[in-house]
Write an enzyme that holds these catalytic residues in place. Structure first.
Site, mmCIF file in Angstrom:
data_model
loop_
_atom_site.group_PDB
_atom_site.id
_atom_site.type_symbol
_atom_site.label_atom_id
_atom_site.label_comp_id
_atom_site.label_asym_id
_atom_site.label_seq_id
_atom_site.Cartn_x
_atom_site.Cartn_y
_atom_site.Cartn_z
ATOM 1 N N GLU A 82 45.052 72.338 110.224
ATOM 2 C CA GLU A 82 45.514 73.603 111.108
ATOM 3 C C GLU A 82 45.078 73.202 112.510
ATOM 4 O OE1 GLU A 82 44.804 77.148 113.437
ATOM 5 O OE2 GLU A 82 43.501 75.452 112.842
ATOM 6 N N CYS A 114 46.687 77.419 106.277
ATOM 7 C CA CYS A 114 45.636 77.065 105.165
ATOM 8 C C CYS A 114 46.447 76.521 104.047
ATOM 9 C CB CYS A 114 44.856 78.272 104.559
ATOM 10 S SG CYS A 114 43.882 78.943 105.975
ATOM 11 N N HIS A 237 42.520 80.511 97.559
ATOM 12 C CA HIS A 237 42.223 80.329 98.996
ATOM 13 C C HIS A 237 41.020 81.099 99.358
ATOM 14 C CE1 HIS A 237 41.871 79.726 103.257
ATOM 15 N NE2 HIS A 237 42.678 80.704 103.207
#
Ligand code: CAA
Length: 389
Positions: A82, A114, A237
């Site tokens: 990112e 992500c 995540h």
């Protein structure tokens, strides 16, 4: 469809060697420390020093796990980030040079918040399936999560990189197909080109995470007929551990108490490292995998479920099977030791480090190395070009 076993053969990790204790941050921001420790579920966060960036972190994660033979065999280098350093040039090209990888390779960068590393992993799978002569793919997730001083997201910052070697007959985790995925244009978290800190609609972003989880988990069950009871552990995540916990609770709401307890215990093991590093965006799910691999005893063929989420947004649920003797390849980086050897900063030192920036006018800056455990350093910038050693 291919019946070959393809997946993660080796995994490595690097996080910069400075950290902030979140009890200190809570005190400085006049917040109850339990809000950060329990409400957010984070204990510490890694702070990025001037001699590290996403390229050096990626190289520092990958170098210790790769042999000379593997470096020559890799024909696809995927850099997922990112927080890449260039709008045009891929971080994988620096990585290729620093690591001495073969030049007979495709090398590029992937971005989707992500989710990038998961896209990279699935692309690695497809590449090995489609190209019988190809032997190895390197996927590296490298990010620095920056929200800014005194923002709501400050407590969830972090930095680090995870490197994964993807091969046939992998020694850690075989990736299963099919997976379930879903994309929708959502404005929950973004970072315009002119900003080095992220914008997030905090509460809204957590709702999107949970909504995408529900959609892809349902779709995964429809595609595979698998149930919760088929999984030894569920991985998420982890922007901060409390959100992963909410995901786990959502998935297990109707499960028996036994199943809930078993998966909760594995979740806690799988977030030991994330609690201490913070959000590393696209590497966070894979840091959680590493935490589980290094801290749990997993039987052969144990099935893991993995939920990947990237704001903007893309979600994917997929599964993998643990391979016998996985401990050796999963233990190439001693993460606990790396975390223990980091140097603690005061809030003032953290704020000073956070404020350090590189010149943008083409002038030269030399940077002294401050990361003794790192093999690769950013040594400066000259004529708009980062210098690495
Ligand atoms: N003791 C224990 N718990 C406490 C407490 C105390 N003294 N005080 C508050 N809490 C609890 C609250 O009850 C709340 O719990 P629940 O979530 O279970 O309701 C929790 O602490 C957080 O409190 P707030 O909601 O008041 O926190 P906040 O307004 O400061 O915002 C946040 C939290 C939205 C996560 C913020 O940190 C943020 O914006 N983070 C960045 C965005 C983010 O990480 N989004 C995640 C989804 S997007 C994604 O996944 C991609 C990515 O990586 C960015």
């Amino acid at each position: 469809m291919s019946f070959e076993k393809i997946g993660i053969d080796k995994i490595g990790f690097y996080t910069p060697e400075f950290y902030l204790d979140l009890a200190d941050l809570a005190q400085a921001r006049q917040v109850d420390p339990n809000k950060f420790k329990i409400g957010i579920g984070q204990d510490q966060q890694t702070i990025l020093p001037a001699d590290q960036d996403v390229v050096t972190m990626a190289a520092n994660a990958a170098a210790p796990i790769l042999t000379a033979e593997e470096r020559a065999q890799i024909d696809l280098v995927i850099f997922a980030s990112e927080s890449g350093i260039d709008q045009s040039k891929a971080g994988s090209l620096y990585l290729q040079r620093l690591l001495g990888l073969s030049q007979a390779a495709r090398a590029f960068e992937i971005k989707e918040a992500c989710y990038g590393a998961t896209a990279g992993l699935q692309m690695a799978y497809d590449h090995l399936t489609a190209h019988p002569d190809s032997q190895k793919v390197l996927v590296v997730a490298s990010d620095v999560a920056r929200y800014g001083i005194e923002t709501a997201g400050e407590v969830t910052q972090g930095a680090g990189a995870v490197a994964m070697l993807v091969t046939r007959a992998p020694r850690i985790l075989v990736l299963n197909q099919p997976s379930a995925y879903f994309s929708e244009e959502v404005m929950d978290f973004w970072r315009p080109n002119y900003s080095d800190t992220a914008f997030a609609k905090g509460k809204f972003s957590t709702e999107q995470y949970l909504r995408f989880l529900e959609i892809v988990w349902r779709e995964y069950q429809t595609k595979t007929q698998e149930q919760l009871t088929d999984f030894t552990a569920l991985l998420f995540h982890i922007p901060y551990t409390k959100l992963g916990l909410k995901g786990l609770r959502q998935m297990t709401a109707d499960a028996s108490e036994d199943v809930q307890q078993r998966l909760l215990q594995k979740f806690e093991t799988a977030t030991i490292y994330n609690r201490r590093v913070g959000n590393i965006y696209t590497g966070s799910l894979y840091l959680s995998l590493l935490s589980l691999l290094q801290n749990a005893q997993l039987a052969d063929s144990t099935k893991l479920g993995l939920f990947s989420y990237g704001s903007g947004a893309v979600g994917e649920f997929f599964s993998g099977e643990i391979q016998s003797g996985y401990q050796q390849m999963a233990g190439l980086t001693n993460v606990a030791d790396l975390l223990d050897r980091r140097q603690q900063l005061t809030v003032k030192e953290y704020e000073q480090m956070f404020a350090q920036t590189l010149p943008t006018d083409g002038s030269t800056l030399e940077i002294a190395p401050v990361s003794p455990l790192a093999e690769f350093h950013l040594t400066g910038i000259t004529a708009h070009q980062r210098q690495y050693r």
